[in-house]
Scaffold this motif. Structure first.
Motif, PDB file in Angstrom:
ATOM      1  N   PRO A 108       0.834  -1.208   0.000  1.00 15.22           N
ATOM      2  CA  PRO A 108       0.000   0.000   0.000  1.00 15.22           C
ATOM      3  C   PRO A 108       0.866   1.254   0.000  1.00 15.22           C
ATOM      4  N   VAL A 109       0.347   2.328  -0.603  1.00 17.09           N
ATOM      5  CA  VAL A 109       1.102   3.572  -0.745  1.00 17.09           C
ATOM      6  C   VAL A 109       0.427   4.688   0.038  1.00 17.09           C
ATOM      7  N   THR A 110       1.171   5.333   0.912  1.00 16.21           N
ATOM      8  CA  THR A 110       0.674   6.508   1.621  1.00 16.21           C
ATOM      9  C   THR A 110       0.963   7.731   0.757  1.00 16.21           C
ATOM     10  N   LEU A 111      -0.066   8.439   0.363  1.00 16.20           N
ATOM     11  CA  LEU A 111       0.101   9.592  -0.512  1.00 16.20           C
ATOM     12  C   LEU A 111       0.933  10.677   0.169  1.00 16.20           C
ATOM     13  N   ASP A 112       1.637  11.443  -0.629  1.00 19.69           N
ATOM     14  CA  ASP A 112       2.570  12.431  -0.095  1.00 19.69           C
ATOM     15  C   ASP A 112       1.888  13.658   0.491  1.00 19.69           C
ATOM     16  N   LEU A 113       0.823  14.139  -0.154  1.00 17.68           N
ATOM     17  CA  LEU A 113       0.363  15.495   0.133  1.00 17.68           C
ATOM     18  C   LEU A 113      -1.033  15.585   0.729  1.00 17.68           C
ATOM     19  N   TYR A 144      -3.296   9.301   3.939  1.00 18.98           N
ATOM     20  CA  TYR A 144      -4.265   8.610   3.091  1.00 18.98           C
ATOM     21  C   TYR A 144      -3.533   7.487   2.372  1.00 18.98           C
ATOM     22  N   VAL A 145      -4.003   6.276   2.551  1.00 20.07           N
ATOM     23  CA  VAL A 145      -3.344   5.105   1.983  1.00 20.07           C
ATOM     24  C   VAL A 145      -4.192   4.537   0.853  1.00 20.07           C
ATOM     25  N   ILE A 146      -3.542   4.281  -0.271  1.00 16.14           N
ATOM     26  CA  ILE A 146      -4.205   3.608  -1.389  1.00 16.14           C
ATOM     27  C   ILE A 146      -3.654   2.195  -1.492  1.00 16.14           C
ATOM     28  N   ASP A 147      -4.556   1.243  -1.559  1.00 16.54           N
ATOM     29  CA  ASP A 147      -4.148  -0.148  -1.686  1.00 16.54           C
ATOM     30  C   ASP A 147      -5.045  -0.838  -2.703  1.00 16.54           C
TER      31      ASP A 147
END
Length: 346
Positions: free
Chosen positions: A148-153, A158-161
């Motif tokens: 999963p990726v935690t958005l930078d800004l 906010y995590v997208i998986d």
């Protein structure tokens, strides 16, 4: 004289026998005491009956499989490396614009200037398998990152998986700037940066339905976050890396193969959202007349305050434009952003 010759002959025979004895293998003596037995090795894992142990490897690691990947990848924007010379070596940009920068980022290394950056290639995204038990663990395609990726800004984490290899795409395909905020709550905004846009990468946030500018009192309601059909029923890889019959779309071209879309869109997949192009054109003309963009849609620096809603309208225009899906990623969200933006500037 005869005796002397005989003696010489006998001496030659004797010396020959001595030479043979000296150079012959020594006579083996009795065997010594046996040594102590070594420690037993660890038993290996039993293979699957009737299955070649290399079968799962050969399925991908063969020439015909690699050639198809290489041929399609050469037609992709990643392989073209158009921004490598300009941004690939800059410490703040290299993470998404060069092979070396991305590897530094994904492996937790600091962002540094790169003297000789190279374009994104196979080893940028692929390194080694995290597991070889594909049947139980799933196929990781030897990707450097599938988590999963935690958005930078985002204001909050906010995590997208996506639950698959699509997570690797999110690492770069996310905005580099944030929507405008009315810090003074005075209804005005000073837009002083020509990079007033999500910087080419809002695809993941468009799918999620986040990070657009929410214009107060807009008549078109915003859809619930994370409910877009392409978010819940598809993914980056399912749409952009499907099989390819012509070698011009799908696979590693990363260009959608619209034939594969017919799995869901039985009557053919739309290439744009109905009415969105006309609304975008109207918004473009209005923003151009206001002096906020040039004829090509590039944002222009402002020297005085503009209405905050106008700044939001500009942000939404650039967000939908730079998503490059013509609204297809999230039709309802894209239409709401632009409809409400048009109201704001009118």
């Amino acid at each position: 004289m005869k005796n002397l010759k005989l003696i010489g002959f006998l001496m030659i025979i004797a010396s020959s026998l001595m030479f043979i004895q000296c150079t012959s293998d020594p006579i083996m003596g009795p065997q010594g005491t046996a040594g102590i037995d070594g420690v037993d090795g660890v038993d290996g894992i039993d293979g699957v009956d009737g299955v070649d142990g290399t079968a799962s490897c050969v399925a991908c690691h063969n020439q015909s499989h690699r050639e198809a990947i290489q041929d399609t990848y050469e037609k992709s924007g990643h392989a073209a490396g158009g921004a490598v010379a300009y941004a690939g070596g800059r410490d703040s940009c290299s993470r998404c614009h060069s092979n070396e920068g991305y590897i530094n980022y994904i492996t937790g290394q600091p962002a540094v200037a790169i003297a000789s950056p190279t374009a994104i290639g196979c080893t940028t995204c692929h390194e080694k398998h995290s597991t070889f038990d594909f049947a139980n663990d799933g196929h990781d395609y030897a990707l450097r990152s599938m988590g999963p990726v935690t958005l930078d800004l985002t204001d909050a984490s906010y995590v997208i998986d996506y639950g698959d290899a699509s997570n690797n795409c999110v690492s770069c395909h996310q905005p580099r700037s944030k929507a405008p905020v009315d810090d003074d709550n005075d209804g005005l905004y000073l837009q002083t940066n020509t990079r007033f846009y999500p910087h080419y990468g809002p695809q993941s946030t468009m799918l999620e339905g986040i990070q657009g500018a929410i214009i107060a009192n807009g008549s078109t309601p915003m859809p619930t976050v994370g409910t877009a059909v392409h978010r819940t029923g598809a993914s980056c890889v399912s749409c952009h890396m499907s099989s390819s019959a012509d070698g011009e779309t799908g696979m590693h071209t990363f260009k959608p193969n619209y034939e594969s879309c017919k799995t869901c869109h039985v009557n053919g997949a739309p290439t744009e959202v109905a009415g969105l192009a006309a609304d975008m054109a109207s918004l473009h003309d209005k923003l151009l007349a206001l002096g906020l963009i040039d004829a090509d849609g590039n944002t222009l620096k402002q020297t005085e305050n503009i209405p905050f809603k106008t700044a939001q309208a500009l942000w939404n225009y650039k967000t939908v434009e730079e998503d490059h899906s013509h609204g297809v990623h999230n039709p309802k969200y894209a239409k709401a952003l632009i409809k409400n933006a048009l109201e704001a500037v009118n």
